[in-house]
Design an enzyme around this catalytic site. Structure first.
Site, PDB file in Angstrom:
ATOM      1  CG  LEU A   1      -1.776   1.187   1.535  1.00 26.73           C
ATOM      2  CD1 LEU A   1      -2.743   1.481   0.384  1.00 26.73           C
ATOM      3  CD2 LEU A   1      -2.570   0.971   2.832  1.00 26.73           C
TER       4      LEU A   1
ATOM      5  NE  ARG B   1       7.251   0.690  -4.015  1.00 23.73           N
ATOM      6  CZ  ARG B   1       7.744  -0.177  -4.902  1.00 23.73           C
ATOM      7  NH1 ARG B   1       7.801  -1.446  -4.584  1.00 23.73           N
ATOM      8  NH2 ARG B   1       8.189   0.215  -6.072  1.00 23.73           N
TER       9      ARG B   1
ATOM     10  NE  ARG C   1       6.199   6.557  -5.768  1.00 26.20           N
ATOM     11  CZ  ARG C   1       6.928   6.566  -6.857  1.00 26.20           C
ATOM     12  NH1 ARG C   1       8.190   6.899  -6.779  1.00 26.20           N
ATOM     13  NH2 ARG C   1       6.418   6.242  -8.033  1.00 26.20           N
TER      14      ARG C   1
ATOM     15  CD  GLN D   1       2.691   0.223   8.491  1.00 21.13           C
ATOM     16  OE1 GLN D   1       2.228  -0.796   8.026  1.00 21.13           O
ATOM     17  NE2 GLN D   1       3.801   0.753   8.009  1.00 21.13           N
TER      18      GLN D   1
ATOM     19  CB  SER E   1       5.879   2.330  15.694  1.00 16.56           C
ATOM     20  OG  SER E   1       7.196   1.955  16.050  1.00 16.56           O
TER      21      SER E   1
ATOM     22  NE  ARG F   1      -1.023  -1.767  -5.176  1.00 14.36           N
ATOM     23  CZ  ARG F   1       0.138  -2.394  -5.198  1.00 14.36           C
ATOM     24  NH1 ARG F   1       0.194  -3.685  -5.464  1.00 14.36           N
ATOM     25  NH2 ARG F   1       1.269  -1.725  -4.998  1.00 14.36           N
TER      26      ARG F   1
HETATM   27  C1  LIG Z   1      -0.038  -5.963  -9.804  1.00  9.67           C
HETATM   28  C2  LIG Z   1       1.150  -5.216  -9.234  1.00  9.67           C
HETATM   29  C3  LIG Z   1       2.366  -5.844  -9.101  1.00  9.67           C
HETATM   30  C4  LIG Z   1       3.472  -5.162  -8.590  1.00  9.67           C
HETATM   31  N1  LIG Z   1       4.675  -5.808  -8.468  1.00  9.67           N
HETATM   32  C5  LIG Z   1       5.745  -5.146  -7.988  1.00  9.67           C
HETATM   33  C6  LIG Z   1       7.029  -5.773  -7.873  1.00  9.67           C
HETATM   34  O1  LIG Z   1       7.181  -6.948  -8.211  1.00  9.67           O
HETATM   35  N2  LIG Z   1       8.055  -5.072  -7.360  1.00  9.67           N
HETATM   36  C7  LIG Z   1       7.915  -3.764  -7.002  1.00  9.67           C
HETATM   37  O2  LIG Z   1       8.901  -3.156  -6.552  1.00  9.67           O
HETATM   38  N3  LIG Z   1       6.746  -3.143  -7.091  1.00  9.67           N
HETATM   39  C8  LIG Z   1       5.656  -3.782  -7.567  1.00  9.67           C
HETATM   40  N4  LIG Z   1       4.458  -3.138  -7.657  1.00  9.67           N
HETATM   41  C9  LIG Z   1       4.353  -1.760  -7.192  1.00  9.67           C
HETATM   42  C10 LIG Z   1       4.440  -0.780  -8.384  1.00  9.67           C
HETATM   43  O3  LIG Z   1       5.681  -0.852  -9.025  1.00  9.67           O
HETATM   44  C11 LIG Z   1       4.210   0.667  -7.882  1.00  9.67           C
HETATM   45  O4  LIG Z   1       5.239   1.002  -6.974  1.00  9.67           O
HETATM   46  C12 LIG Z   1       2.902   0.842  -7.198  1.00  9.67           C
HETATM   47  O5  LIG Z   1       1.861   0.253  -7.937  1.00  9.67           O
HETATM   48  C13 LIG Z   1       2.600   2.342  -7.050  1.00  9.67           C
HETATM   49  O6  LIG Z   1       2.336   2.836  -8.323  1.00  9.67           O
HETATM   50  P1  LIG Z   1       2.749   4.291  -8.769  1.00  9.67           P
HETATM   51  O7  LIG Z   1       4.222   4.514  -8.647  1.00  9.67           O
HETATM   52  O8  LIG Z   1       2.108   4.492 -10.107  1.00  9.67           O
HETATM   53  O9  LIG Z   1       1.942   5.133  -7.656  1.00  9.67           O
HETATM   54  P2  LIG Z   1       2.249   6.560  -7.053  1.00  9.67           P
HETATM   55  O10 LIG Z   1       3.549   6.601  -6.391  1.00  9.67           O
HETATM   56  O11 LIG Z   1       1.063   6.886  -6.211  1.00  9.67           O
HETATM   57  O12 LIG Z   1       2.287   7.503  -8.300  1.00  9.67           O
HETATM   58  C14 LIG Z   1       1.112   7.789  -9.064  1.00  9.67           C
HETATM   59  C15 LIG Z   1       1.562   8.323 -10.406  1.00  9.67           C
HETATM   60  O13 LIG Z   1       2.240   9.563 -10.221  1.00  9.67           O
HETATM   61  C16 LIG Z   1       3.337   9.648 -11.143  1.00  9.67           C
HETATM   62  N5  LIG Z   1       4.601   9.639 -10.367  1.00  9.67           N
HETATM   63  C17 LIG Z   1       4.757   9.363  -9.034  1.00  9.67           C
HETATM   64  N6  LIG Z   1       6.035   9.507  -8.683  1.00  9.67           N
HETATM   65  C18 LIG Z   1       6.702   9.860  -9.777  1.00  9.67           C
HETATM   66  C19 LIG Z   1       8.068  10.141 -10.050  1.00  9.67           C
HETATM   67  N7  LIG Z   1       8.990  10.055  -9.091  1.00  9.67           N
HETATM   68  N8  LIG Z   1       8.403  10.475 -11.283  1.00  9.67           N
HETATM   69  C20 LIG Z   1       7.485  10.567 -12.278  1.00  9.67           C
HETATM   70  N9  LIG Z   1       6.177  10.309 -12.108  1.00  9.67           N
HETATM   71  C21 LIG Z   1       5.791   9.965 -10.871  1.00  9.67           C
HETATM   72  C22 LIG Z   1       3.247   8.422 -12.037  1.00  9.67           C
HETATM   73  O14 LIG Z   1       2.429   8.723 -13.140  1.00  9.67           O
HETATM   74  C23 LIG Z   1       2.564   7.421 -11.149  1.00  9.67           C
HETATM   75  O15 LIG Z   1       1.895   6.379 -11.837  1.00  9.67           O
HETATM   76  C24 LIG Z   1       3.344  -3.796  -8.176  1.00  9.67           C
HETATM   77  C25 LIG Z   1       2.093  -3.174  -8.310  1.00  9.67           C
HETATM   78  C26 LIG Z   1       0.997  -3.855  -8.826  1.00  9.67           C
HETATM   79  C27 LIG Z   1      -0.333  -3.137  -8.927  1.00  9.67           C
END
Ligand SMILES: Cc1cc2nc3c(=O)[nH]c(=O)nc-3n(C[C@H](O)[C@H](O)[C@H](O)COP(=O)(O)OP(=O)(O)OC[C@H]3O[C@@H](n4cnc5c(N)ncnc54)[C@H](O)[C@@H]3O)c2cc1C
Length: 250
Positions: free
Chosen positions: A93, A95, A97, A104, A106, A200
Site C-alpha cells: 500500500l 508504495r 506515493r 502506521q 510502530s 489494486r
Molecule cells: C499488480 C502489481 C504488481 C506489482 N509488483 C511489484 C514488484 O514486483 N516489485 C515492485 O517493486 N513493485 C511492484 N508493484 C508496485 C508498483 O511498481 C508501484 O510502486 C505501485 O503500484 C505504485 O504505483 P505508482 O508509482 O504508479 O503510484 P504513485 O507513487 O502513487 O504515483 C502515481 C503516479 O504519479 C506519477 N509519479 C509518481 N512519482 C513519480 C516520479 N517520481 N516520477 C514521475 N512520475 C511519478 C506516475 O504517473 C505514477 O503512476 C506492483 C504493483 C501492482 C499493482
C-alpha cells in the site's frame, strides 16, 4: 490469538466545503461536500458558476473524469483507518506515493506479544491449511516473546526502560511474520485514491491488497458516488471480488 480473515476499513475524515457567498454556483442535483468542492474548483477554471449546461454534480464530475481533467479531484481528501491488514499488505500500500499520507503502527514502540495476524485469502476456507498456518504464526509469536525477554536482559545496562524496550522490540520484530496485523491511517486525495484503487482492485493485484482495495472502494463510493461510480465491482473467475474503472488514471 486474534486472527483477521477480512480487513476493517473505516472512513474517519471527509472534506468540508465552505462556499463563498460572493461567488456561488447554481447547483443542480445533490452532492457531498467533497464532490461539490471538486465541481467548484473545476468551475473556477472557466468561471461557469451559472452552470450554463445545467449539469448536476454527478454529470459534471462524470465529464471531468471523461475529459481526464483529474487535477480538480485533488481538492477532495478522504482519510481511512485501515485495520486487519498484514504487514506485507501495508508494504504494498505505501508504495503509492503521489497524493498519499500514512501513519502506521510502530513495531518498535508497540508490544507485539499479543499481536493479531491476518490470514491470506488463499488460505481462508481450507481447514487443514488454516490449522497449519495458525501453528506457524503462533510459533513465530512465541519466538518474538522469547527474543524480547532475552534482549531486555542483554540491554539491562540501559537505564532508560522505555529506550531498553524499544531496543528489544525493534530487534525482536525481525522474527514476526509478514502476516502480523497492522493498523494504518491513510489520507489521499480523490485522484490518488482512484489511481491506487484501479491498480489494486484489479485481478493482477495480490489477493489481500485486492480484498482491502475493494472494501476501500465500497466505503469511498458510498461516501462520494460521483467520484467512484464508474468503478464496476464484480466476482472474478478466481472466486474473489475485483473491480475495473471506466476512466483510466484521470
Ligand atoms: C499488480 C502489481 C504488481 C506489482 N509488483 C511489484 C514488484 O514486483 N516489485 C515492485 O517493486 N513493485 C511492484 N508493484 C508496485 C508498483 O511498481 C508501484 O510502486 C505501485 O503500484 C505504485 O504505483 P505508482 O508509482 O504508479 O503510484 P504513485 O507513487 O502513487 O504515483 C502515481 C503516479 O504519479 C506519477 N509519479 C509518481 N512519482 C513519480 C516520479 N517520481 N516520477 C514521475 N512520475 C511519478 C506516475 O504517473 C505514477 O503512476 C506492483 C504493483 C501492482 C499493482
Amino acid at each position: 490469538m486474534e486472527i483477521f480473515r477480512a480487513p476493517r476499513v473505516t472512513l474517519i475524515a471527509r472534506p468540508q466545503f465552505l462556499e463563498p457567498a460572493h461567488l456561488a454556483v447554481q447547483w443542480k442535483g445533490t452532492g457531498s461536500d467533497g464532490e461539490r468542492l471538486a465541481e467548484y474548483a473545476g468551475r473556477i477554471c472557466y468561471m461557469s458558476q451559472a452552470n450554463p449546461a445545467g449539469r448536476s454534480t454527478a454529470e459534471y464530475l462524470e465529464n471531468i473524469k471523461k475529459q481526464g481533467h483529474g487535477s480538480v479531484l485533488e481538492h477532495a481528501v478522504y482519510v481511512l483507518l485501515i485495520e486487519g491488514i498484514s504487514r506485507s499488505c501495508s508494504h504494498e500500500l505505501v508504495r503509492h506515493r503521489a497524493g498519499f499520507g500514512y501513519s502506521q503502527l510502530s513495531q518498535r514502540y508497540v508490544d507485539e506479544s499479543n499481536a493479531a495476524f491476518v490470514m491470506p485469502p488463499a488460505i481462508v476456507g481450507d481447514a487443514a491449511l488454516e490449522a497449519e498456518w495458525e501453528q506457524q504464526v503462533s510459533a513465530a509469536q512465541a519466538a518474538y516473546v522469547h527474543a524480547v525477554e532475552r534482549l531486555m536482559e542483554r540491554y539491562g545496562w540501559v537505564a532508560d526502560r522505555i529506550h531498553r524496550r524499544k531496543l528489544a522490540r525493534e530487534a525482536a520484530r525481525s522474527v514476526l511474520p509478514n502476516a502480523t496485523e497492522v493498523k494504518i491511517v491513510v489520507s489521499a486525495n480523490t485522484r490518488a485514491w482512484r489511481t491506487m484503487l484501479e491498480l489494486r482492485t484489479g485481478e493482477g493485484a495480490e489477493l489481500e491488497i485486492r480484498r482491502m482495495a475493494v472494501d476501500a472502494l465500497r466505503v469511498l463510493r458510498d461516501e462520494a458516488p460521483a467520484f467512484f461510480a464508474d468503478f464496476e465491482t464484480y466476482r472474478a473467475e478466481d472466486g474473489h471480488d475485483a473491480a475495473r474503472a471506466t476512466y483510466h488514471k484521470v
